[in-house]
Design an enzyme around this catalytic site. Structure first.
Site, PDB file in Angstrom:
ATOM      1  N   THR A 207       5.571   7.512  -1.453  1.00 37.95           N
ATOM      2  CA  THR A 207       6.045   6.525  -0.486  1.00 37.95           C
ATOM      3  C   THR A 207       5.155   5.298  -0.595  1.00 37.95           C
ATOM      4  O   THR A 207       3.926   5.402  -0.644  1.00 37.95           O
ATOM      5  CB  THR A 207       6.017   7.068   0.949  1.00 37.95           C
TER       6      THR A 207
ATOM      7  N   PHE B 281       3.647   1.989   1.009  1.00 38.30           N
ATOM      8  CA  PHE B 281       3.323   1.400   2.308  1.00 38.30           C
ATOM      9  C   PHE B 281       2.810  -0.015   2.122  1.00 38.30           C
ATOM     10  O   PHE B 281       2.213  -0.349   1.094  1.00 38.30           O
ATOM     11  CB  PHE B 281       2.238   2.221   3.019  1.00 38.30           C
TER      12      PHE B 281
END
Length: 297
Positions: A191, A193
């Site tokens: 992921t 960020f």
């Protein structure tokens, strides 16, 4: 006010300011992957949990935190819903990026065994990232609001047939045992960020810089083609281009883009000037160093 009282008041104010400066807001409960991202990217900052993405942004704008940690996209599921709509109006800028490996744990109360598990609680997105494991072990997925909240729910249930799918951090916080490690279907799952701050540092430099911006093209034929032509002719690599509707209109489209380089680079400067000629709005959202993980991935 006497000198002693003044000194105490001053120290109290400075202590409060210091707490704000060293605080980073994130969406979710303690133990969420965003919490883990905060500890990884800013270990010297105190994580501040917030209920929503809007609350996370507001925490910085209201002075409750100096930074915000927001998930942008997942390598398997694509961009995080609503984030691209929130960034342009956030009054914040991207100052760093983090590519966090998603390591998914099967968590249960102490004394629970994998053979007793029948139901797994987690966020729908995370359940989808370990679908193969759940199917192979006959475990029924049950969607929860978020991953850390699912871990808290399972800890409160104390049901040997229930487990949570979340991070190792969530397991430690809620005193759950790791029944199985790394149950994600794709080991390359990451992921991305964005670390957000109230202002950019235009003088910041690194070997590999990224510039992020949003724009709307003018209502003329081939406007998008013409607006992007400057990046090709100036040798600027565009690494991301996404479109999305704004204000509920099918005709008003906004584009989110990222390029390699700094706005002060001559080639980037020329390309951005050409882009501006064919756009009605153009806003730079961030200038930040590329994560070292980009090369690894």
């Amino acid at each position: 006010m006497c000198c002693v009282q003044y000194a105490r008041c001053y120290l109290s104010i400075m202590k409060g300011l210091s707490a704000v400066i060293n605080r980073i807001a994130f969406q979710g409960e303690p133990g969420a992957y965003s919490h883990q991202a905060c500890l990884t990217a800013r270990p010297d900052h105190e994580p501040l949990p917030c209920e929503t993405f809007e609350d996370t942004i507001a925490a910085v704008n209201q002075g409750k935190a100096s930074l915000a940690m927001l998930p942008i996209e997942n390598s398997i599921y694509g961009r995080v819903a609503d984030i691209h709509h929130l960034l342009p109006s956030s009054n914040l800028s991207i100052v760093d990026e983090l590519l966090l490996p998603v390591r998914i744990m099967l968590l249960g109360p102490k004394g629970t065994g994998l053979s007793t598990i029948t139901t797994a609680y987690s966020h729908a997105m995370l359940l989808g990232q370990c679908r193969r494991f759940l199917r192979d072990h006959g475990i029924r997925p049950s969607a929860w609001v978020d991953t850390a909240g699912a871990a808290r729910h399972v800890a409160e249930l104390r049901d040997p047939s229930a487990c949570a799918i979340a991070s190792e951090l969530a397991g430690k916080i809620h005193r759950l045992e790791i029944l199985e490690r790394h149950i994600e279907d794709e080991p390359t799952n990451r992921t991305r960020f964005a670390v957000m701050a109230p202002a950019l540092n235009p003088n910041r430099r690194a070997d590999h810089m990224i510039t992020a911006f949003v724009f709307q093209v003018r209502n003329i034929p081939a406007a998008l083609y013409k607006s992007l032509g400057g990046f090709a002719t100036n040798g600027v690599n565009m690494i991301k281009l996404e479109s999305y509707m704004i204000d509920g209109s099918f005709s008003a489209t906004q584009f989110y883009a990222e390029i390699e380089g700094h706005p002060d680079d001559k080639a980037v400067n020329r390309a951005m000037d050409e882009l501006a000629h064919f756009t009605s709005t153009l806003t730079i959202l961030g200038v930040f160093p590329a994560s070292p993980e980009r090369q690894k991935s």
